[in-house]
Design an enzyme around this catalytic site. Sequence first.
Site, PDB file in Angstrom:
ATOM      1  N   ASP A  58      38.945  32.474  27.741  1.00 16.50           N
ATOM      2  CA  ASP A  58      38.838  33.285  28.956  1.00 16.50           C
ATOM      3  C   ASP A  58      37.684  34.292  28.853  1.00 16.50           C
ATOM      4  O   ASP A  58      37.523  34.948  27.822  1.00 16.50           O
ATOM      5  CB  ASP A  58      40.174  34.032  29.127  1.00 16.50           C
ATOM      6  CG  ASP A  58      40.305  34.728  30.463  1.00 16.50           C
ATOM      7  OD1 ASP A  58      40.310  34.030  31.492  1.00 16.50           O
ATOM      8  OD2 ASP A  58      40.421  35.970  30.476  1.00 16.50           O
ATOM      9  N   HIS A  89      41.504  27.698  39.170  1.00 18.21           N
ATOM     10  CA  HIS A  89      42.486  28.592  39.791  1.00 18.21           C
ATOM     11  C   HIS A  89      41.867  29.886  40.327  1.00 18.21           C
ATOM     12  O   HIS A  89      42.574  30.706  40.887  1.00 18.21           O
ATOM     13  CB  HIS A  89      43.583  28.914  38.767  1.00 18.21           C
ATOM     14  CG  HIS A  89      43.056  29.697  37.612  1.00 18.21           C
ATOM     15  ND1 HIS A  89      42.126  29.180  36.724  1.00 18.21           N
ATOM     16  CD2 HIS A  89      43.280  30.971  37.207  1.00 18.21           C
ATOM     17  CE1 HIS A  89      41.815  30.102  35.829  1.00 18.21           C
ATOM     18  NE2 HIS A  89      42.500  31.198  36.095  1.00 18.21           N
ATOM     19  N   ASP A  90      40.571  30.079  40.106  1.00 19.18           N
ATOM     20  CA  ASP A  90      39.889  31.284  40.597  1.00 19.18           C
ATOM     21  C   ASP A  90      38.959  31.003  41.768  1.00 19.18           C
ATOM     22  O   ASP A  90      38.408  31.940  42.345  1.00 19.18           O
ATOM     23  CB  ASP A  90      39.030  31.901  39.475  1.00 19.18           C
ATOM     24  CG  ASP A  90      39.852  32.411  38.306  1.00 19.18           C
ATOM     25  OD1 ASP A  90      40.969  32.909  38.540  1.00 19.18           O
ATOM     26  OD2 ASP A  90      39.357  32.313  37.159  1.00 19.18           O
ATOM     27  N   ASP A 145      44.969  28.343  26.627  1.00 15.66           N
ATOM     28  CA  ASP A 145      44.052  29.334  27.163  1.00 15.66           C
ATOM     29  C   ASP A 145      44.076  30.528  26.217  1.00 15.66           C
ATOM     30  O   ASP A 145      45.121  31.140  26.011  1.00 15.66           O
ATOM     31  CB  ASP A 145      44.534  29.741  28.566  1.00 15.66           C
ATOM     32  CG  ASP A 145      43.412  30.144  29.487  1.00 15.66           C
ATOM     33  OD1 ASP A 145      42.561  30.930  29.052  1.00 15.66           O
ATOM     34  OD2 ASP A 145      43.405  29.680  30.653  1.00 15.66           O
ATOM     35  N   GLU A 202      34.789  29.997  29.072  1.00 15.95           N
ATOM     36  CA  GLU A 202      34.621  30.385  30.482  1.00 15.95           C
ATOM     37  C   GLU A 202      33.442  31.343  30.557  1.00 15.95           C
ATOM     38  O   GLU A 202      33.477  32.437  30.000  1.00 15.95           O
ATOM     39  CB  GLU A 202      35.872  31.074  31.047  1.00 15.95           C
ATOM     40  CG  GLU A 202      35.723  31.298  32.550  1.00 15.95           C
ATOM     41  CD  GLU A 202      36.611  32.387  33.138  1.00 15.95           C
ATOM     42  OE1 GLU A 202      36.790  32.399  34.362  1.00 15.95           O
ATOM     43  OE2 GLU A 202      37.115  33.237  32.387  1.00 15.95           O
TER      44      GLU A 202
HETATM   45  C1  GLC Z   1      39.512  34.704  34.018  1.00 19.40           C
HETATM   46  C2  GLC Z   1      40.703  34.006  34.612  1.00 19.40           C
HETATM   47  C3  GLC Z   1      41.176  34.793  35.790  1.00 19.40           C
HETATM   48  C4  GLC Z   1      41.589  36.164  35.301  1.00 19.40           C
HETATM   49  C5  GLC Z   1      40.450  36.834  34.543  1.00 19.40           C
HETATM   50  C6  GLC Z   1      40.919  38.009  33.762  1.00 19.40           C
HETATM   51  O1  GLC Z   1      38.421  34.716  34.868  1.00 19.40           O
HETATM   52  O2  GLC Z   1      40.369  32.695  34.935  1.00 19.40           O
HETATM   53  O3  GLC Z   1      42.235  34.161  36.451  1.00 19.40           O
HETATM   54  O4  GLC Z   1      41.957  36.972  36.384  1.00 19.40           O
HETATM   55  O5  GLC Z   1      39.876  35.978  33.603  1.00 19.40           O
HETATM   56  O6  GLC Z   1      41.631  37.583  32.625  1.00 19.40           O
END
Ligand code: GLC
Length: 533
Positions: A206, A331-332, A104, A269
């Site tokens: 990310d 995970h979100d 990641d 992402e």
């Molecule tokens: C992404 C991650 C999340 C995190 C955010 C800030 O969306 O998946 O878990 O809180 O970025 O880094």
Amino acid sequence: MSDGTRLSRPWWEPGVIYQVYPRSFQDSDGDGIGDLAGIAARLDYLSDLGIDAIWLSPIFPSPMADFGYDVADYCGIAPIFGDMAAFDALLAQVHARGMKLLLDFVPNHTSDQHPWFVESRSSRDNPKRDWYIWRDPAPGGGPPNNWTSDMGGSSWEFDPATGQYYLHAFLREQPDLNWRNPALREAMMDVLRFWFDRGVDGFRIDVLWHCVKARDFPDNPPNPDYRPGMGEKLAVLQTHSTDQPEIHDVAHAMRALADGYGERVLVGELYLPTETLVRYYGSEDAPGCHLPFNFQLIETPWDARAIARLIEAYEAALPPGGWPNWVLSNHDRPRIAARLGEAQARIAAMLLLTLRGTPTLYQGDELGIGQVAIPPDRVRDPQDLRQPGLGLGRDAFRTPMPWDGTAHAGFSSAEPWLPLNPDWPDRNVARQAADPGSILELYRRLLALRRQRASLSVGDIAVIEADEDVLQYVRRHDGERLLVALNLSSKARRLLVPAGMQLGEVLASTLPSEHSRNILAPDEGVIIRIEGE
Ligand code: GLC
Ligand code: MG
């Protein structure tokens, strides 16, 4: 592989990615937190399941304000997870099983403990000042503009030592980097080089669409749909704080670097609507991500017509050569079985594993883990703790993997950092592996079928018909045609077989029982071979 055309495809096109949330996969040292040695000990589970690549959420040194998405050293391993030797061992073991490993990459922000930020905040003329985003207060005082943080409150934090504000799209412990600064950019490219040189097969990137902000930092427009209680993130539209044109140069620079290493994949992402999302593939001259994450299934109502339209719109929007991908949860986002219940979570599994494109599975979804109530004294997620009562917590989607019926579900010898799913004595890997009718065994069967039948991985897709309950499409490759029919309702429904289509062998059903060829049982999905031309 018998199919010649597949040989020229990169591994991720027919491949399946599996997301491991390292804190919650397997603990090996009895601290109640998962770690790298734990993951290494469970690799047989993943290779037996039939996945191709593992994506690890962040494993780098971090104060863990946002559980690793606040990185204090991009080129190290957090001691709670292990050390570089444990990482190298894990990578070697993943490769020895013929699987790939993705890390990641968190380019939008660091931890406020990162040495770069410590330097940057030390004085206005520090050479790293401009590696972050510093602005004077607004003319009358107060934050430079109205941007709001995803974690609540203003995106700006005043730093009294130097009298300026710094920007943080997330927690104040996560200052945003300045991707317009060439030295910062080069330092981040060095991070990618560091891990590629070690042998990693790619990255999930990310919040990629956040990395570049509008140059003059104008106010964001108010969100007309905002209501108090939604979380302050939604008070304004992120028009100027995200998805700026220059982000595509950044994505291309990362891609050019990755391509220099051969078959390495970049997964972005990107929570964006389809039209803007697909721009992240870049162009033929300046390619961007290989796989801009397609989250549309998470955001679309569970309705056959809506999903049919979504598949067609997404396929139509893909640029030439753009390879599709699909995601159901992470995970979100709430777990798929929490959203739909287990019966429809099985349909969702068949959907995800039979659509055209690379699927990403999230650990625990293969067990059908559903709702988990987190008692107030066990809440850990800063998104919940800092905006209490709004239901924004993500802990329920991050609970430890239940492996067996022993203490703490075999996850740890100690109390885990988050509670287990309450039904873990029944809903665990060992139980489900012994039950041919379990959702885990359904996942395993579907993954095996997908591996055997190129039509399911790389074949064309044509949505043939949908009413509000039944979604049907045909996958086709090299003269093989497979009908996928999914009953999104809990009523028996007739298959919508187009005139002239001859149905052959039933290759899979989401139900353990025998399938009848023309009727879909309640909550049933099937894959059937189509005979003839
Ligand atoms: C992404 C991650 C999340 C995190 C955010 C800030 O969306 O998946 O878990 O809180 O970025 O880094
Ligand atoms: Mg541990």
